[in-house]
Every structure is written in C-alpha cells, then in structure tokens.
Scaffold this active site. Structure first.
Site: not given
Ligand code: GRF
Length: 197
Positions: A113, A67, A14, A16, A94-95
C-alpha cells in the site's frame, strides 16, 4: 530446492510484479511466479506476465466495483489452487478480498500500500498524504484481512515529501521504494537460498 510458489493479483500496470519477477530472475528471491490474475483484461500486468512466459488469466469481476462477484472470487481461488500457489501477492489489486480467498489462503495473502500505514488507508494514499501536509510518506507491506489496508504490518519504507511535490512526483518516489521493499519482504518469507558457491 523448494521455492515459494507465488500467485500475483493485479489490476494495473504491474510495476511491482515486474520488480518481483526481476528479483526472482536475478536470484535475489527464492520464489516462482506460477500465475498472474487480473480483473482488468487490458491491464499491463497481464502483458508483462505474457512477456515472461508466466500464465496470465483475466477473471471477469462481475457487477460490483469494490469486490469480486462471489463466483469470480471462487474462480480466482480455483486458478490459484490449480497453479499450485502457496502464497498470494496483491500487486496493485483494486478490490477488497472476501471470505473465499481469505479462507483458502489464511495468513498467506500480502499487499503493498502506498502509505505508511496505519496512516492513509484507501485510494490514492499519496494524494491523501499531500493534502494532510505530511513531511514523510512511503509504503507498507501487510497481511491482508477483510478490512481495507488493515492487516498486520510486515514492513514499511519511508520517503520524504518535498514542499514542491506534485502528486505524480510523490507517487513515483513511493513506487521506487515499493519496488525495493516488496521483493525484500518476499525474500524474507521464502525458503532460504542455499549458500552461493
Ligand atoms: C502501487 O502504488 C501499490 O502500492 C498500490 O497500487 C499500485 C500498483 O502499481 N496498491 P503497479 O501496478 O505495481 O505498478
């Protein structure tokens, strides 16, 4: 004043989401995180949401790996709608996203991404970049469609790849770029903030 009402979906630590929540707190992003949903009960993103007193919900994903079970995806849609979400942010989700969610939030789901799309869609994109000998890597924010990392690109941010890089070092550098890019893109999509007095 109107704020962009966000629902955040994530399966991992988490970081991000944390960057987005920080941008909201410090006034750089005119939005409100209404709910955080995870398909992983122990995911760090749910703990982070708890800490910040944001509603956190685990949805059991069902029997598929890539999914959600259709009923689980319906549950996600219902939770987002109940929470008054206008815009869905995938942050380490992740889905694949299927019809129920895509149809409930048309052009209102975005993802980040860890590559400069269209290069290296799919899993562990930073490892793909290293294996291909790329000299530049980065991250991309894009609208989500039914493909894997194929939706319309909104913004990208590049970082260098150094010859000595390990996968971990490159991923960490990309994540620093992600934590700047994602809140900045959302700030562009959110209603304008009133001028500071
Ligand atoms: C990130 O590298 C994002 O690009 C990918 O999954 C990762 C998530 O990281 N889709 P976080 O859970 O936000 O630390």
């Amino acid at each position: 004043m109107e704020k962009l009402k966000l629902g955040v979906l994530g399966s991992g630590k988490g970081s991000n989401f944390r960057a987005i929540a920080d941008a909201i707190q410090t006034g750089g992003l005119n939005a409100e995180a209404r709910i955080v949903i995870s398909d992983v009960e122990s995911a760090g993103i749910l703990a982070l949401a708890h800490e910040r007193k944001i509603r956190a919900e685990f949805v059991a994903p069902g029997r598929f790996k890539t999914k959600l079970e259709p009923e689980a995806e319906q549950r996600v849609v219902a939770l987002l709608q109940e929470a008054g979400v206008e815009f869905v942010v995938l942050a380490g989700w992740m889905r694949m996203i299927k019809a129920p969610l895509l149809e409930a939030f048309p052009r209102r789901i975005i993802n980040i991404h860890p590559s400069l799309l269209p290069a290296f869609p799919g899993l562990e994109a930073w490892k793909q970049a290293l294996a291909a000998g790329a000299t530049e890597a980065g991250c991309t924010v894009h609208y989500v469609d039914s493909g894997m990392d194929t939706g319309e690109i909104i913004a990208r941010s590049a970082v260098p790849v150094f010859p000595t890089d390990t996968a971990e070092e490159l991923h960490a550098r990309i994540q620093v770029a992600e934590h700047r890019l994602y809140p900045a893109v959302l700030a562009r999509l959110a209603p304008a903030q009133p001028e500071a007095r």
